[in-house]
Design an enzyme around this catalytic site. Structure first.
Site, short mmCIF file in Angstrom:
data_model
loop_
_atom_site.label_atom_id
_atom_site.label_comp_id
_atom_site.label_asym_id
_atom_site.label_seq_id
_atom_site.Cartn_x
_atom_site.Cartn_y
_atom_site.Cartn_z
N SER A 1 62.17 20.12 67.32
CA SER A 1 62.72 19.70 68.36
C SER A 1 60.99 19.49 69.22
O SER A 1 60.57 20.30 69.30
CB SER A 1 64.40 19.99 69.32
N TYR B 1 67.51 27.91 73.05
CA TYR B 1 67.54 26.85 71.98
C TYR B 1 66.10 26.61 71.24
O TYR B 1 65.61 26.38 70.50
CB TYR B 1 68.05 25.91 72.85
#
Length: 249
Positions: free
Chosen positions: A140, A153
């Site tokens: 990501s 995350y």
């Protein structure tokens, strides 16, 4: 190879589903996995309707027995493993560091980091022996920058990129390539959850993207298909950001 064997974890929605459909259009033989049998069987049927050889296998990437069985079943069915897309992931619970729990850390890292590690372990076991293969991990933009309220995350995706680089070094001499793709905001359910489903928060995030829009799942899928192909056969150990220019700022 005209009909590569492709294994995709977390394939039932979003980027994983788009990737399965993209490989089907390329004529690949595909194994999709996830944890919802009805959805998985429906996706496999849809892929077969598109003239792809396809199967669904239930697997939870947090459990090594599941991952080993998934890889071994793929090889037993198709005789080899050419491409693996490690897409299974979770955003976890979004919130400030002061409110984070041990339970959220464990749940997020078990899926995003341990799941990627176990997948790499068993995919590379096969690919190193056969002397070829391409693995694409899903990172990501959060694997390269920070986001307030998403520390766990972010940390997990930084770890995915570290795993990618190390695995690439271990596989390079044997003809096994390992790369990662780092999507920016993509129009998926995860993006909706990440922004709390609030129109203002979503619009604010998209306004920070030079391209001024969210990406489409198929735009990530097409990058994955390229990385899996011989067109990228000298490319390994890299993280490819597909983010509308976000981390170039």
């Amino acid at each position: 190879m005209s009909k590569p064997v492709v294994l995709i974890t977390g394939a039932l929605t979003g980027i994983g589903r788009a990737t399965a459909l993209a490989f089907a259009r390329e004529g690949a033989r595909i194994v999709v996995s996830g944890r919802r049998d009805e959805v998985g069987q429906a996706l496999a049927a849809e892929l077969r309707a598109a003239d792809a050889e396809a199967e669904y296998h239930r697997a939870d990437v947090r459990h090594e027995d599941d991952v080993k069985r998934l890889v071994d079943s793929t090889v037993a069915r198709f005789g080899r493993l050419d491409v693996a897309v490690n897409n299974a992931g979770t955003e976890g619970e979004i919130g400030p560091i002061t409110g984070q729990s041990v339970e959220n850390f464990r749940a997020t890292f078990e899926t995003n980091v341990l799941g990627t590690l176990l997948s790499l372990k068993h995919e590379m076991r096969v690919m190193l022996e056969q002397g070829s293969g391409s693995i694409i991990n899903l990172s990501s933009v959060a694997g390269q920058v920070g986001f307030p309220g998403a520390a766990v995350y972010v940390a997990s995706k930084h770890a995915v990129e570290g795993l990618t680089k190390s695995a690439a070094l271990e596989g390079a001499a044997a003809g096994v390539r390992v790369n990662s793709v780092a999507p920016g905001p993509i129009a998926t359910d995860m993006f909706e959850r990440f922004t709390g489903g609030e129109a203002e928060a979503k619009a604010g995030f998209l306004a920070s993207i030079p391209a001024k829009r969210a990406g489409a799942p198929d735009e990530i899928a097409q990058t994955i298909v390229f990385l899996a192909s011989d067109k990228a056969k000298y490319l390994t150990g890299q993280n490819i950001a597909v983010d509308g220019g976000y981390i170039a700022q």
